[in-house]
Design a protein around this motif. Structure first.
Motif, PDB file in Angstrom:
ATOM      1  N   SER A 137      58.735  56.238  10.825  1.00 24.54           N
ATOM      2  CA  SER A 137      59.061  56.412  12.424  1.00 24.54           C
ATOM      3  C   SER A 137      58.338  55.568  13.246  1.00 24.54           C
ATOM      4  CB  SER A 137      58.381  58.131  12.760  1.00 24.54           C
ATOM      5  OG  SER A 137      57.033  57.841  12.702  1.00 24.54           O
ATOM      6  N   LEU A 138      58.716  55.332  14.502  1.00 26.17           N
ATOM      7  CA  LEU A 138      58.225  54.298  15.278  1.00 26.17           C
ATOM      8  C   LEU A 138      56.786  54.706  15.333  1.00 26.17           C
ATOM      9  CD1 LEU A 138      59.284  52.131  17.313  1.00 26.17           C
ATOM     10  CD2 LEU A 138      59.490  53.962  18.908  1.00 26.17           C
ATOM     11  N   GLY A 139      56.336  55.708  15.714  1.00 31.82           N
ATOM     12  CA  GLY A 139      54.982  55.799  15.637  1.00 31.82           C
ATOM     13  C   GLY A 139      54.160  55.685  14.474  1.00 31.82           C
ATOM     14  N   GLY A 140      54.514  55.790  13.220  1.00 32.17           N
ATOM     15  CA  GLY A 140      54.156  55.459  12.059  1.00 32.17           C
ATOM     16  C   GLY A 140      54.002  53.858  12.112  1.00 32.17           C
ATOM     17  N   ALA A 141      54.899  53.319  12.385  1.00 31.98           N
ATOM     18  CA  ALA A 141      54.937  51.879  12.313  1.00 31.98           C
ATOM     19  C   ALA A 141      53.904  51.543  13.294  1.00 31.98           C
ATOM     20  CB  ALA A 141      56.554  51.353  12.518  1.00 31.98           C
ATOM     21  N   ALA A 142      53.885  51.790  14.465  1.00 32.91           N
ATOM     22  CA  ALA A 142      53.035  51.586  15.176  1.00 32.91           C
ATOM     23  C   ALA A 142      51.639  51.707  14.583  1.00 32.91           C
ATOM     24  CB  ALA A 142      52.809  52.013  16.819  1.00 32.91           C
ATOM     25  N   LEU A 143      51.290  53.007  14.168  1.00 36.01           N
ATOM     26  CA  LEU A 143      49.865  52.938  13.575  1.00 36.01           C
ATOM     27  C   LEU A 143      49.592  52.085  12.581  1.00 36.01           C
ATOM     28  CD1 LEU A 143      47.940  55.283  13.623  1.00 36.01           C
ATOM     29  CD2 LEU A 143      48.777  56.339  11.635  1.00 36.01           C
ATOM     30  N   LEU A 144      50.284  51.140  12.122  1.00 32.90           N
ATOM     31  CA  LEU A 144      50.087  50.147  10.884  1.00 32.90           C
ATOM     32  C   LEU A 144      49.226  49.138  11.590  1.00 32.90           C
ATOM     33  CD1 LEU A 144      53.187  49.735   8.859  1.00 32.90           C
ATOM     34  CD2 LEU A 144      50.893  50.615   8.121  1.00 32.90           C
ATOM     35  N   GLY A 145      49.172  49.034  13.114  1.00 29.77           N
ATOM     36  CA  GLY A 145      48.159  48.045  13.616  1.00 29.77           C
ATOM     37  C   GLY A 145      46.978  48.330  13.629  1.00 29.77           C
ATOM     38  N   PRO A 146      46.352  49.870  14.048  1.00 35.12           N
ATOM     39  CA  PRO A 146      45.163  50.173  14.125  1.00 35.12           C
ATOM     40  C   PRO A 146      44.606  50.060  12.461  1.00 35.12           C
ATOM     41  CG  PRO A 146      46.318  51.395  15.630  1.00 35.12           C
ATOM     42  CD  PRO A 146      47.197  50.337  14.945  1.00 35.12           C
ATOM     43  N   LEU A 147      45.376  50.539  11.772  1.00 35.45           N
ATOM     44  CA  LEU A 147      45.266  50.725  10.367  1.00 35.45           C
ATOM     45  C   LEU A 147      44.693  49.389   9.749  1.00 35.45           C
ATOM     46  CD1 LEU A 147      44.784  52.733   7.948  1.00 35.45           C
ATOM     47  CD2 LEU A 147      47.274  52.086   7.438  1.00 35.45           C
ATOM     48  N   GLY A 148      45.612  48.384  10.027  1.00 37.19           N
ATOM     49  CA  GLY A 148      45.418  47.068   9.553  1.00 37.19           C
ATOM     50  C   GLY A 148      44.105  46.371  10.231  1.00 37.19           C
ATOM     51  N   GLY A 149      43.850  46.768  11.450  1.00 33.49           N
ATOM     52  CA  GLY A 149      42.459  46.302  12.070  1.00 33.49           C
ATOM     53  C   GLY A 149      41.345  46.886  11.290  1.00 33.49           C
ATOM     54  N   PHE A 150      41.228  48.167  11.079  1.00 38.08           N
ATOM     55  CA  PHE A 150      40.381  48.994  10.440  1.00 38.08           C
ATOM     56  C   PHE A 150      40.305  48.331   8.980  1.00 38.08           C
ATOM     57  CE2 PHE A 150      38.910  52.441   7.761  1.00 38.08           C
ATOM     58  CZ  PHE A 150      37.458  52.739   7.754  1.00 38.08           C
ATOM     59  N   GLY A 151      41.313  48.222   8.274  1.00 41.05           N
ATOM     60  CA  GLY A 151      41.178  47.459   6.784  1.00 41.05           C
ATOM     61  C   GLY A 151      40.639  46.384   6.914  1.00 41.05           C
ATOM     62  N   ALA A 152      40.971  45.442   7.893  1.00 39.73           N
ATOM     63  CA  ALA A 152      40.521  44.097   8.007  1.00 39.73           C
ATOM     64  C   ALA A 152      38.901  44.061   8.280  1.00 39.73           C
ATOM     65  CB  ALA A 152      40.985  43.324   9.041  1.00 39.73           C
ATOM     66  N   ALA A 153      38.593  45.075   9.119  1.00 40.89           N
ATOM     67  CA  ALA A 153      36.855  45.164   9.449  1.00 40.89           C
ATOM     68  C   ALA A 153      36.208  45.552   8.271  1.00 40.89           C
ATOM     69  CB  ALA A 153      36.906  45.958  10.588  1.00 40.89           C
ATOM     70  N   LEU A 154      36.871  46.480   7.568  1.00 36.15           N
ATOM     71  CA  LEU A 154      36.191  47.084   6.261  1.00 36.15           C
ATOM     72  C   LEU A 154      36.252  46.089   5.222  1.00 36.15           C
ATOM     73  CD1 LEU A 154      35.154  50.010   5.738  1.00 36.15           C
ATOM     74  CD2 LEU A 154      37.466  50.357   4.727  1.00 36.15           C
ATOM     75  N   ALA A 155      37.228  45.192   4.959  1.00 28.32           N
ATOM     76  CA  ALA A 155      37.136  44.130   4.080  1.00 28.32           C
ATOM     77  C   ALA A 155      35.931  43.118   4.433  1.00 28.32           C
ATOM     78  CB  ALA A 155      38.561  43.362   4.102  1.00 28.32           C
ATOM     79  N   LEU A 156      35.988  42.949   5.777  1.00 32.92           N
ATOM     80  CA  LEU A 156      34.852  41.848   6.291  1.00 32.92           C
ATOM     81  C   LEU A 156      33.326  42.355   5.849  1.00 32.92           C
ATOM     82  CD1 LEU A 156      35.022  39.011   6.868  1.00 32.92           C
ATOM     83  CD2 LEU A 156      34.554  39.773   9.245  1.00 32.92           C
ATOM     84  N   ALA A 157      33.225  43.937   6.272  1.00 30.52           N
ATOM     85  CA  ALA A 157      31.972  44.407   6.105  1.00 30.52           C
ATOM     86  C   ALA A 157      31.645  44.449   4.581  1.00 30.52           C
ATOM     87  CB  ALA A 157      31.928  45.720   6.600  1.00 30.52           C
ATOM     88  N   ALA A 158      32.628  44.709   4.045  1.00 30.74           N
ATOM     89  CA  ALA A 158      32.338  44.642   2.158  1.00 30.74           C
ATOM     90  C   ALA A 158      31.737  43.386   1.726  1.00 30.74           C
ATOM     91  CB  ALA A 158      33.611  44.904   1.439  1.00 30.74           C
ATOM     92  N   THR A 159      31.820  42.196   2.615  1.00 34.88           N
ATOM     93  CA  THR A 159      31.216  40.929   2.078  1.00 34.88           C
ATOM     94  C   THR A 159      29.794  41.215   2.314  1.00 34.88           C
ATOM     95  OG1 THR A 159      31.330  40.024   4.176  1.00 34.88           O
ATOM     96  CG2 THR A 159      33.104  39.636   2.785  1.00 34.88           C
ATOM     97  N   LEU A 160      29.184  42.085   3.044  1.00 34.25           N
ATOM     98  CA  LEU A 160      27.664  42.397   3.176  1.00 34.25           C
ATOM     99  C   LEU A 160      27.135  42.847   1.613  1.00 34.25           C
ATOM    100  CD1 LEU A 160      27.645  44.546   6.419  1.00 34.25           C
ATOM    101  CD2 LEU A 160      26.848  42.165   6.026  1.00 34.25           C
ATOM    102  N   VAL A 161      27.935  43.339   1.031  1.00 39.04           N
ATOM    103  CA  VAL A 161      27.590  43.872  -0.379  1.00 39.04           C
ATOM    104  C   VAL A 161      28.179  43.015  -1.420  1.00 39.04           C
ATOM    105  CG1 VAL A 161      27.893  45.734  -2.255  1.00 39.04           C
ATOM    106  CG2 VAL A 161      27.830  46.378   0.230  1.00 39.04           C
ATOM    107  N   ALA A 162      29.286  42.247  -1.321  1.00 34.80           N
ATOM    108  CA  ALA A 162      29.817  41.331  -2.117  1.00 34.80           C
ATOM    109  C   ALA A 162      30.439  40.384  -1.614  1.00 34.80           C
ATOM    110  CB  ALA A 162      31.249  41.964  -2.973  1.00 34.80           C
ATOM    111  N   PRO A 163      29.596  39.266  -1.189  1.00 33.72           N
ATOM    112  CA  PRO A 163      29.683  37.949  -0.765  1.00 33.72           C
ATOM    113  C   PRO A 163      30.445  37.118  -1.170  1.00 33.72           C
ATOM    114  CG  PRO A 163      27.473  37.890  -1.281  1.00 33.72           C
ATOM    115  CD  PRO A 163      28.057  39.205  -1.607  1.00 33.72           C
ATOM    116  N   THR A 164      32.044  37.060  -0.684  1.00 34.42           N
ATOM    117  CA  THR A 164      33.000  36.366  -1.585  1.00 34.42           C
ATOM    118  C   THR A 164      33.883  35.944  -0.511  1.00 34.42           C
ATOM    119  OG1 THR A 164      34.776  36.458  -2.977  1.00 34.42           O
ATOM    120  CG2 THR A 164      34.185  38.303  -2.252  1.00 34.42           C
ATOM    121  N   SER A 165      34.382  34.645  -0.391  1.00 28.98           N
ATOM    122  CA  SER A 165      35.441  34.218   0.818  1.00 28.98           C
ATOM    123  C   SER A 165      36.812  34.894   0.645  1.00 28.98           C
ATOM    124  CB  SER A 165      35.496  32.775   0.616  1.00 28.98           C
ATOM    125  OG  SER A 165      36.041  32.312  -0.698  1.00 28.98           O
TER     126      SER A 165
END
Length: 417
Positions: free
Chosen positions: A282-310
């Motif tokens: 749906s249109l709203g479901g597609a829009a939700l991918l923006g905040p979901l992508g942002g959260f996933g991106a922040a989580l991936a970067l925060a994971a480098t605190l435990v697994a420091p890799t480029s």
């Protein structure tokens, strides 16, 4: 949600290609300016920061006034004047560089004036698109625009660096000026239908009307607040990423560059696959991918605190490009479908202010938090903010939208549809 794919009008294709040229010119000039500052003036980090302020401050100072002009004047004229201003400032930089009389202060002023033109183009472009395409082509048209922006973000800075290295710093400005002129030539042949002849009213009344409309329509309010929150989190990360990448992740400058470029790659991929996404969600479901992508991106970067890799850092920046470009395509289309055509400039300016006004807030938060809790505190705070904006959008009327027709119905029924 079904996605209608049909041939876009020639008038939109013309303004779309003009936008591609303009954004490529903008990215080349934005990359060339600090190169000139460093290579010609041996600029310090503080001076290059001042240059960045000059390139961003006009968005805060002039977005609202420009929005008023876009709704009151011929939008084709606004587009042409905005790009003419950028072309003139770039040409002036070339002349001053070649004659060896350019000063750092002049470079800052030229960057500021050129950015005023960018503000006008950024506000006018979303207001023009709905006048050139049918409602069921808005997502297709905005995808076209975002693909061009992605290409400019990827190729522009690299082109500026190569030109400056091979032919000297002024060559990048020559290319940017040429691209601006080509974009203007396309706009000169553009035919934009005039806005409806609404009575000219006091400026403050027009501003209150747009602010009331943006805030009282739940879907628009969600888009504005999410854009503000997203950019706070994004600039917390931007403010500390290079230091964190070099000092903690032990990334080389080359790998830092790869990570930053990954966001442009993510944007290009996101724009390319958006038709398939909008066909299945749906249109709203597609829009939700923006905040979901942002959260996933922040989580991936925060994971480098435990697994420091480029690798995780590059994945993070890829997601920071992938999700938000789908958000941009869908929410720009929603905004265009909801907003009366005579108010599009002012409502677009509200989004510009929310987006760019959040950036110094995010940078200031990063500076404050890093003093007490270092880069770790900044990464955890950003992750919490991205989680909050994901939850906010998931529970909002925006996530419930099925189609652009349902979005347009919010004009009559603010509860959404």
């Amino acid at each position: 949600m079904s996605s209608v794919t049909s041939k876009l009008p020639r008038s939109f294709v013309r303004v779309g290609w003009s936008g591609v040229l303009v954004q490529f010119a903008e990215q080349v000039s934005l990359a060339a300016a600090p190169l000139v500052a460093v290579l010609v003036f041996s600029a310090s980090p503080a001076q290059t920061a001042v240059l960045q302020v000059a390139h961003t401050l006009p968005f805060l100072l002039f977005a609202i006034p420009v929005g008023l002009l876009v709704d009151r004047l011929n939008r084709r004229t606004v587009l042409i004047v905005s790009e003419s201003l950028r072309a003139v400032t770039l040409a002036l930089a070339i002349v001053l560089l070649v004659t060896e009389v350019l000063t750092f202060s002049q470079l800052v002023l030229i960057g500021f004036l050129g950015a005023v033109g960018t503000v006008a183009f950024s506000v006018a472009m979303p207001a023009v698109v709905p006048q050139l395409v049918d409602r069921d082509q808005l997502i297709q048209a905005n995808r076209w625009v975002e693909l061009g922006r992605s290409a400019a973000l990827i190729a522009g800075p690299a082109s500026a660096g190569m030109l400056a290295s091979w032919l000297g710093a002024s060559s990048a400005f020559v290319v940017a000026t040429t691209l601006c002129v080509l974009g203007i030539l396309l706009l000169l042949r553009l035919d934009i239908p005039p806005q409806s002849g609404a009575p000219r009213r006091p400026i403050l009344r027009d501003l209150r009307e747009a602010a009331r409309f943006g805030w009282s329509t739940p879907v628009l309010r969600t888009i504005i607040l999410t854009s503000f929150g997203f950019n706070i989190g994004w600039f917390i990360i931007q403010a500390i990423f290079v230091v964190y990448a070099v000092d903690i992740l032990l990334m080389t400058p080359v790998h830092v560059g790869y990570a930053l470029a990954a966001s442009g790659v993510g944007m290009a991929v996101g724009a390319a696959v958006s038709p398939a996404i909008t066909r299945r969600l749906s249109l709203g479901g597609a829009a939700l991918l923006g905040p979901l992508g942002g959260f996933g991106a922040a989580l991936a970067l925060a994971a480098t605190l435990v697994a420091p890799t480029s690798v995780l850092a590059m994945l993070s920046y890829f997601l920071f490009g992938f999700g938000p470009v789908i958000w941009a395509i869908t929410t720009t289309s929603i905004r265009q479908a909801i907003t009366p055509v005579e108010m599009l400039g002012r409502v677009s300016s509200l989004l510009v202010v929310a987006t760019y006004g959040a950036r110094p807030v995010g940078a200031a938060l990063a500076a404050l938090v890093s003093v007490f809790w270092g880069t770790t505190g900044c990464l955890l705070l950003a992750t919490a903010l991205f989680a909050a904006q994901l939850l906010y959008v998931a529970l909002s009327p925006l996530a419930k939208l099925r189609s652009l027709q349902g979005a347009a119905a919010t004009n009559a029924d603010p509860s959404g549809g």
